[in-house]
Motif scaffolding. Structure first.
Motif, PDB file in Angstrom:
ATOM      1  N   LYS A 127       0.829  -1.207   0.000  1.00  0.00           N
ATOM      2  CA  LYS A 127       0.000   0.000   0.000  1.00  0.00           C
ATOM      3  C   LYS A 127       0.862   1.255   0.000  1.00  0.00           C
ATOM      4  CE  LYS A 127      -4.214  -1.810   2.156  1.00  0.00           C
ATOM      5  NZ  LYS A 127      -5.142  -1.702   3.314  1.00  0.00           N
ATOM      6  N   ALA A 137      -5.122   9.212  -2.903  1.00  0.00           N
ATOM      7  CA  ALA A 137      -5.783   8.022  -2.362  1.00  0.00           C
ATOM      8  C   ALA A 137      -6.594   7.316  -3.442  1.00  0.00           C
ATOM      9  CB  ALA A 137      -6.678   8.414  -1.185  1.00  0.00           C
ATOM     10  N   THR A 193      -5.773   5.623   5.006  1.00  0.00           N
ATOM     11  CA  THR A 193      -4.576   4.821   4.787  1.00  0.00           C
ATOM     12  C   THR A 193      -3.402   5.701   4.366  1.00  0.00           C
ATOM     13  OG1 THR A 193      -5.855   2.862   4.180  1.00  0.00           O
ATOM     14  CG2 THR A 193      -3.578   2.939   3.429  1.00  0.00           C
ATOM     15  N   VAL A 194      -3.681   6.673   3.489  1.00  0.00           N
ATOM     16  CA  VAL A 194      -2.620   7.594   3.068  1.00  0.00           C
ATOM     17  C   VAL A 194      -2.059   8.335   4.279  1.00  0.00           C
ATOM     18  CG1 VAL A 194      -2.043   9.595   1.658  1.00  0.00           C
ATOM     19  CG2 VAL A 194      -3.611   7.865   0.766  1.00  0.00           C
ATOM     20  N   SER A 202      -7.915   4.112   0.933  1.00  0.00           N
ATOM     21  CA  SER A 202      -8.661   5.176   1.591  1.00  0.00           C
ATOM     22  C   SER A 202      -7.731   6.322   1.955  1.00  0.00           C
ATOM     23  CB  SER A 202      -9.333   4.645   2.864  1.00  0.00           C
ATOM     24  OG  SER A 202      -8.358   4.317   3.841  1.00  0.00           O
ATOM     25  N   LYS A 203      -8.326   7.501   2.150  1.00  0.00           N
ATOM     26  CA  LYS A 203      -7.513   8.643   2.563  1.00  0.00           C
ATOM     27  C   LYS A 203      -6.909   8.397   3.947  1.00  0.00           C
ATOM     28  CE  LYS A 203      -9.293  12.794   3.352  1.00  0.00           C
ATOM     29  NZ  LYS A 203      -9.827  14.161   3.090  1.00  0.00           N
ATOM     30  N   ASP A 258      -6.704  13.440  -1.410  1.00  0.00           N
ATOM     31  CA  ASP A 258      -7.865  12.708  -1.928  1.00  0.00           C
ATOM     32  C   ASP A 258      -7.544  12.099  -3.290  1.00  0.00           C
ATOM     33  OD1 ASP A 258      -9.960  13.089   0.081  1.00  0.00           O
ATOM     34  OD2 ASP A 258      -9.826  15.208  -0.422  1.00  0.00           O
ATOM     35  N   ILE A 292       0.894   4.106  -2.866  1.00  0.00           N
ATOM     36  CA  ILE A 292       0.679   5.526  -2.557  1.00  0.00           C
ATOM     37  C   ILE A 292       1.789   6.371  -3.170  1.00  0.00           C
ATOM     38  CG2 ILE A 292       0.665   7.234  -0.690  1.00  0.00           C
ATOM     39  CD1 ILE A 292      -0.643   4.992   1.056  1.00  0.00           C
TER      40      ILE A 292
END
Length: 208
Positions: A18, A44, A53-54, A50-51, A41, A22
């Motif tokens: 992930k 992501a 997660t970022v 998801s944001k 946004d 990113i």
């Protein structure tokens, strides 16, 4: 839209995959839309995460962009750095160093992200200071090479850092800044070789 090549094996853990997604998505967004227009946004969505997660990986856009530049500089300078060899011809060694730097700064990702960084730093003095500090650290390899050659008695240099800056200026004044700020096309291979030869000969005429 090309993405920066990954010098490391593909990450096996989900969290590492992930993070890599990113970073890849952020590189593509920064290159395509610039620093100001890129949002967490958009990153992501492009990365398919998801944001939240970022933000779990990076506290903000500045930190994410700084990590991208750090990774880019690590990769680029790993390619360009050469150890000083006391048993090898001096000019040939320095020419190899300069040619490697020219190849590095002609990579599409390098010049595109440098252009994004320049625009971003104009709007953020804090980011500019951070980027200059990172760049200064990554330029230390050339200083180390010059200092080693001077310590070996093959270069007459009292200030290796200043001499390295002079050599960098001879290279980047032709092969980096015009492309970055004026939109001039990158130099072809033959022209890169001319720039390398002239820069090395001028440097050695002064310090050799």
């Amino acid at each position: 839209m090309t993405r920066a090549p990954d010098p490391t094996p593909a990450p096996s853990r989900l969290t590492d995959r992930k993070r890599a997604a990113i970073l890849d998505a952020a590189i593509a967004e920064f290159r395509a839309t610039g620093y100001e227009a890129t949002s967490m946004d958009r990153i992501a969505a492009s990365a398919g995460v998801s944001k939240r997660t970022v933000y779990n990986h990076f506290p903000g856009k500045d930190a994410l962009f700084a990590q991208i530049l750090e990774t880019m500089l690590e990769r680029a300078h790993a390619q360009a750095d050469r150890p000083y060899r006391p048993d090898a011809p001096l000019r040939a060694q320095l020419l190899d160093v300069v040619r490697a730097k020219l190849r590095m700064i002609h990579e599409a990702d390098f010049i595109d992200l440098a252009r994004v960084a320049l625009a971003a730093c104009m709007h953020s003095p804090d980011l500019a200071r951070d980027m200059m500090a990172r760049l200064g650290t990554r330029e230390a390899g050339l200083v180390t090479w010059i200092r080693a050659a001077a310590d070996d008695g093959r270069l007459d240099i009292a200030d290796p850092a200043f001499a390295a800056t002079q050599l960098e200026s001879l290279i980047k004044g032709v092969a980096f800044w015009p492309q970055l700020t004026l939109g001039q096309p990158p130099l072809g291979k033959a022209r890169q070789n001319v720039v390398a030869d002239e820069a090395v000969d001028m440097f050695l005429a002064r310090y050799g």
